[in-house]
Design a protein around this motif. Sequence first.
Motif, PDB file in Angstrom:
ATOM      1  N   SER A   1      -5.779 131.693  21.941  1.00 56.43           N
ATOM      2  CA  SER A   1      -5.689 130.333  21.383  1.00 56.43           C
ATOM      3  C   SER A   1      -4.427 130.175  20.542  1.00 56.43           C
ATOM      4  O   SER A   1      -3.903 129.064  20.387  1.00 56.43           O
TER       5      SER A   1
ATOM      6  N   GLN B   1      -0.157 118.159  23.514  1.00 53.75           N
ATOM      7  CA  GLN B   1      -0.072 119.063  24.666  1.00 53.75           C
ATOM      8  C   GLN B   1       1.163 118.776  25.507  1.00 53.75           C
ATOM      9  O   GLN B   1       1.728 119.671  26.137  1.00 53.75           O
TER      10      GLN B   1
ATOM     11  N   HIS C   1      -3.389 129.558  30.979  1.00 55.14           N
ATOM     12  CA  HIS C   1      -4.722 128.979  31.098  1.00 55.14           C
ATOM     13  C   HIS C   1      -5.759 130.089  30.930  1.00 55.14           C
ATOM     14  O   HIS C   1      -5.531 131.231  31.313  1.00 55.14           O
ATOM     15  N   ARG C   2      -6.912 129.717  30.382  1.00 53.40           N
ATOM     16  CA  ARG C   2      -8.018 130.648  30.154  1.00 53.40           C
ATOM     17  C   ARG C   2      -9.251 130.106  30.867  1.00 53.40           C
ATOM     18  O   ARG C   2      -9.495 128.887  30.857  1.00 53.40           O
ATOM     19  N   SER C   3     -10.024 131.012  31.451  1.00 61.15           N
ATOM     20  CA  SER C   3     -11.209 130.549  32.181  1.00 61.15           C
ATOM     21  C   SER C   3     -12.280 130.077  31.209  1.00 61.15           C
ATOM     22  O   SER C   3     -12.410 130.578  30.089  1.00 61.15           O
ATOM     23  N   THR C   4     -13.036 129.097  31.669  1.00 60.48           N
ATOM     24  CA  THR C   4     -14.180 128.581  30.928  1.00 60.48           C
ATOM     25  C   THR C   4     -15.397 128.678  31.836  1.00 60.48           C
ATOM     26  O   THR C   4     -15.299 129.139  32.980  1.00 60.48           O
TER      27      THR C   4
ATOM     28  N   TRP D   1     -10.912 126.004  34.070  1.00 62.65           N
ATOM     29  CA  TRP D   1      -9.814 126.544  33.276  1.00 62.65           C
ATOM     30  C   TRP D   1      -9.472 125.561  32.171  1.00 62.65           C
ATOM     31  O   TRP D   1      -9.647 124.362  32.319  1.00 62.65           O
ATOM     32  N   GLU D   2      -8.913 126.096  31.071  1.00 65.54           N
ATOM     33  CA  GLU D   2      -8.359 125.247  30.028  1.00 65.54           C
ATOM     34  C   GLU D   2      -6.971 125.786  29.667  1.00 65.54           C
ATOM     35  O   GLU D   2      -6.756 126.998  29.617  1.00 65.54           O
ATOM     36  N   GLU D   3      -6.048 124.859  29.448  1.00 65.13           N
ATOM     37  CA  GLU D   3      -4.719 125.295  29.004  1.00 65.13           C
ATOM     38  C   GLU D   3      -4.803 125.728  27.547  1.00 65.13           C
ATOM     39  O   GLU D   3      -5.382 125.022  26.709  1.00 65.13           O
ATOM     40  N   ILE D   4      -4.246 126.900  27.253  1.00 65.41           N
ATOM     41  CA  ILE D   4      -4.223 127.402  25.880  1.00 65.41           C
ATOM     42  C   ILE D   4      -2.771 127.538  25.440  1.00 65.41           C
ATOM     43  O   ILE D   4      -1.853 127.123  26.152  1.00 65.41           O
TER      44      ILE D   4
END
Lengths: 367, 89
Positions: free
Chosen positions: A131, B39, A61-64, A68-71
């Motif tokens: 990504s 996903q 996950h990456r911070s937004t 967070w968003e799953e990458i």
Amino acid sequence: MGDKLLVSTRKGLFWVQRTNSKWDIDRVDFLGDNVTLTLTDPRDGRHYAALDHGHFGVKVHRSTATGWEEIATPAYPPKPEGLEENDMWGRPLPWSTVRIWALAAGVADEPGVLWCGTIPGGLFRSTDHGSSWQMIRSLWDHPKRKKWMGGGADLPGIHSILVDPRNSKRVWIAVSTGGIWLTEDAGASWVQRGEGMRADHVPPELTHDPIAQDVHCLVQCPAYANRMWVQHHNGIFVSSDEGRTFTEIKQAGPSTFGFPVAVHPREPDTAWFIPEIKDEKRIPRDGRLVVTRTRDGARTFDVLTRGLPQHHAYDIVYRHGFAIDPTGERLAFGSTTGGLWVSEDQGDSWTGISHNLPPVYAVRFAA
Amino acid sequence: MAMVTFTENIQRHVPCPATEAAGATVREVLDNVFAANPQARAYVLDDQSALRRHMTIFVDGAVIRDRTRLSDPVTAGSRIYIFQALSGG
């Protein structure tokens, strides 16, 4: 000055903030989930978190701006039809990400570049902030990669990644077990490093073979990149020629065994370790949790105890569970029994932040 | 069309509503399901597109036999359930 810690635990990611000279937990993300490692990219402040959902696999996950968003998760290429490759136990080696064991940011001239080391031994690079990921095939396909073996984990893995602050095409990795490897062309080719390390748990003809070394953690002094420190299964080793050769340090307080090591960002002779009784017990000696520190390149060590439990303490600190901030003044570590300590004076004294966290896998300064 | 139902436990991480999908094998059905919900794919399948170790799939009440190629046959009207083990702590 590091004012924020990201603490990865078996049951969530804990944000620990210093406010009015006091450290406290001020936020928990992924509560209930297994967070194994984080990275905060110093170039842009983005946070990355590796999660292991067990049955559902490893995720990143990456911070937004809002959470967070799953990458993408680094994924292994299709295993060629008919290829038989077994691990040291004779079982088929999975071509699949079993654990994310290292995350590193590139240097300033390559924004968006990240490196990721995994179990069972794949190294990945991203050029777009995670990504997407590309496996470094030159390393995975290297004939000697198949000689890597499991160490603390059943399968081999890359746990340390050092991008040369002077030249982003030069990257060192360390493998448990497989020693230290260097690329000087951004991953196109690789050479083994680490002469002088010693493994006494392998047959004698392999004892000094660099590929047989069980490096637990490899760090490099950012300001003096020729200086590297290794916490090894067999003890402590130091290099003054950027990992080409190492010298063994045979005395360091109660023990030279342990998992993590931290080096001062500007003083190459200053490093910290968290010793345990090797290796069949893996507990602090005499139930006393201590940190050892050298300021003179390992000629002498201080044994630091102030603020740390000295009576029936059995905390173990994993290789990613120890962190130093960019000033070199503040250190923090978390333990398998849920303890978290911070020092603001290079380890002379420690303050317990919590004794009730879930098992701690990684501690990182985030700001 | 087969009806595909996912374990509740996965829903916390990625929405996987029950869905109808066509296909003559488990692989074909899942390819269609994941084409619409990419996903979810890596939550069920590993990097080699085999069923994750602690996941299991039932087709019309029977556990599938081919966890690697997912070649077990599916008929129109089959009911497919995707579950996981409940071990761990």
